[in-house]
Write an enzyme that holds these catalytic residues in place. Structure first.
Site, PDB file in Angstrom:
ATOM      1  N   SER A  47     -59.518  -1.783  16.417  1.00  0.00           N
ATOM      2  CA  SER A  47     -58.330  -1.209  15.771  1.00  0.00           C
ATOM      3  C   SER A  47     -57.269  -2.256  15.499  1.00  0.00           C
ATOM      4  O   SER A  47     -56.449  -2.105  14.600  1.00  0.00           O
ATOM      5  CB  SER A  47     -57.718  -0.116  16.658  1.00  0.00           C
ATOM      6  N   ASP A 100     -52.775   7.103  11.505  1.00  0.00           N
ATOM      7  CA  ASP A 100     -52.957   6.780  12.917  1.00  0.00           C
ATOM      8  C   ASP A 100     -52.260   7.825  13.775  1.00  0.00           C
ATOM      9  O   ASP A 100     -52.106   8.974  13.370  1.00  0.00           O
ATOM     10  CB  ASP A 100     -52.404   5.373  13.178  1.00  0.00           C
ATOM     11  N   HIS A 144     -50.626   3.311  19.910  1.00  0.00           N
ATOM     12  CA  HIS A 144     -51.701   2.776  19.074  1.00  0.00           C
ATOM     13  C   HIS A 144     -51.225   2.529  17.646  1.00  0.00           C
ATOM     14  O   HIS A 144     -51.383   1.426  17.097  1.00  0.00           O
ATOM     15  CB  HIS A 144     -52.878   3.751  19.093  1.00  0.00           C
TER      16      HIS A 144
END
Length: 435
Positions: A371, A177, A220
């Protein structure tokens, strides 16, 4: 700017001696060279990285040794066309070259501006124990992050954790990621050995998230890793950075990160990222993961399209279907999230809206996206593995035990396009997986 860490966190990374040997040239610290093309070159027993680099005039990025049942090839970065004399010198081998496209992106968005909140983290580490007993739940409320209580009840997390009381212990989940906040208190004791960490974007061993809070993909990866640990709080996270602050990453970085995770013992790889383009280089890395029995979970994408992104789109194929899983998003009413992609080859969904988790700079925040749904499935697989289930067939079982999202005409416009059954159900899955 990257933070400064203790010497332990900055251990020099050693080369693996098994399946993905990485030549010393690619281990140099500093900004990595961005290659225009990447080649897959089949290997022969007499080949060496030095000879191959000289022949093709490129940089050998990976050296996947010949062994029974394994793909035997080198990954080579190129900034020129492969010359005819180079091809001739390689004795007619079937060399494959593709552009090193910057086409992978991490989906989802921080949703604090949509009614959520951002605040400083106050829950301690996620893996909460008290006297040797699970203290994740108190009076029906999820203790580490009460904001997620309704979401976790939807997928029967409490019952699932009772069925898998080791809570993911002994299982490593590689999160490929944007990096994570390595110093966040929520991850205390929850990360793999620092020697397994890697930042492919900055070419060093410190996969720390970088960026500006609330902008782009900053946060994220921290959110994704935090979701895995809320489902399987005793699992270990292997942080691998392959996406930049804007959320993008190229073919080389994604493929290298997959091979790195496999070579260093990850049993599960979470890919909360995707591309509209298929890459053979990445596909071969996924195949090597499948050959080693590593489970791969990928998000479906957030464009509200009747087509899911790659590699989620190939998760049910014959080549990797026994070890891969694609995940889309629904809301708490099991209705397709407005953003989630859907398709007849999407395998399952999970609630991916307003999911609270750790955020950089010691905070917590909510994100929404497929996600966020994918790491719930990764956590579910970690629970099952820690409870003694074998990896073979596990991705099929988790989708077969999913809750029906089509009953009473729900999701009529997406019939058969949110998975055969639908939404993740931890109680049903673990009841079948471990009993």
């Amino acid at each position: 700017m990257k933070r400064t860490y203790s010497p332990l966190m900055l251990l020099t990374l050693t080369l693996a001696t098994a399946c993905s040997n990485v030549p010393p040239a690619s281990q140099a610290q500093g900004t990595p060279e961005r290659f225009g093309h990447v080649a897959i070159v089949p290997l022969q027993s007499s080949d060496t990285p030095e000879d191959l680099a000289q022949i093709v005039g490129g940089t050998v990025l990976e050296w996947n040794d010949c062994a029974a049942g394994e793909h035997c090839s080198a990954l080579v970065g190129l900034n020129h066309d492969l010359k005819a004399q180079s091809v001739g010198a390689l004795k007619g081998r079937d060399i494959y070259v593709e552009p090193n496209r910057d086409v992978f992106g991490g989906g989802g968005a921080m949703t604090a501006t949509m009614g959520g909140k951002i605040s400083m983290w106050s829950g301690g580490k996620i893996s909460m124990w008290s006297g040797g007993k699970i203290s994740m739940w108190s009076g029906g409320v999820f203790a580490p992050l009460p904001e997620n209580t309704a979401l976790w009840k939807k997928i029967n997390l409490e019952q699932g954790q009772l069925l898998a009381p080791r809570l993911g212990a002994g299982v490593t989940v590689a999160v490929i990621d944007s990096g994570i906040d390595l110093a966040h208190p929520a991850f205390e004791g929850a990360l793999s050995d620092p020697g397994t960490w890697r930042d492919f974007y900055s070419n060093d061993g410190v996969p720390q998230e970088e960026g500006t809070f609330g902008v782009g993909a900053y946060g994220h990866g921290t959110n994704v890793a935090g979701i895995v640990l809320q489902v399987a709080p005793q699992a270990k996270i292997m942080p691998l950075r392959a996406l930049g602050p804007d959320g993008s990453g190229d073919v080389v970085m994604i493929a290298q990160a997959i091979d790195w995770a496999v070579a260093r013992g990850a049993q599960i790889i979470n890919l909360s990222l995707g591309s509209t383009e298929v890459s053979k280089v990445v596909q071969e890395a996924l195949q090597r993961a499948s050959d080693q029995g590593v489970l791969v979970v990928s998000s479906a994408g957030n464009e509200d399209r009747n087509k899911i992104t790659y590699p989620a789109a190939v998760a049910e194929t014959r080549e990797v279907g026994n070890s891969s899983l694609s995940v889309g998003s629904v809301d708490l009413n099991d209705l397709k999230s407005s953003f989630s992609n859907y398709a007849s080859n999407l395998e399952m969904v999970a609630p991916g809206e307003q999911v609270y988790a750790p955020a950089p700079e010691g905070r917590m925040a909510a994100w929404s996206g497929t996600s966020m749904a994918a790491p719930m499935a990764s956590g579910a697989l970690a629970l099952a593995l820690s409870a003694g289930a074998g990896p073979a067939g596990l991705t099929n079982l988790v989708k077969q035990t999913a809750a029906n999202v089509y009953s009473n005409g729900a999701n009529a416009a997406y019939a058969g396009k949110l998975g055969e059954q639908g939404r993740l159900d931890l109680k049903a899955f673990l009841s079948s997986a471990v009993h």
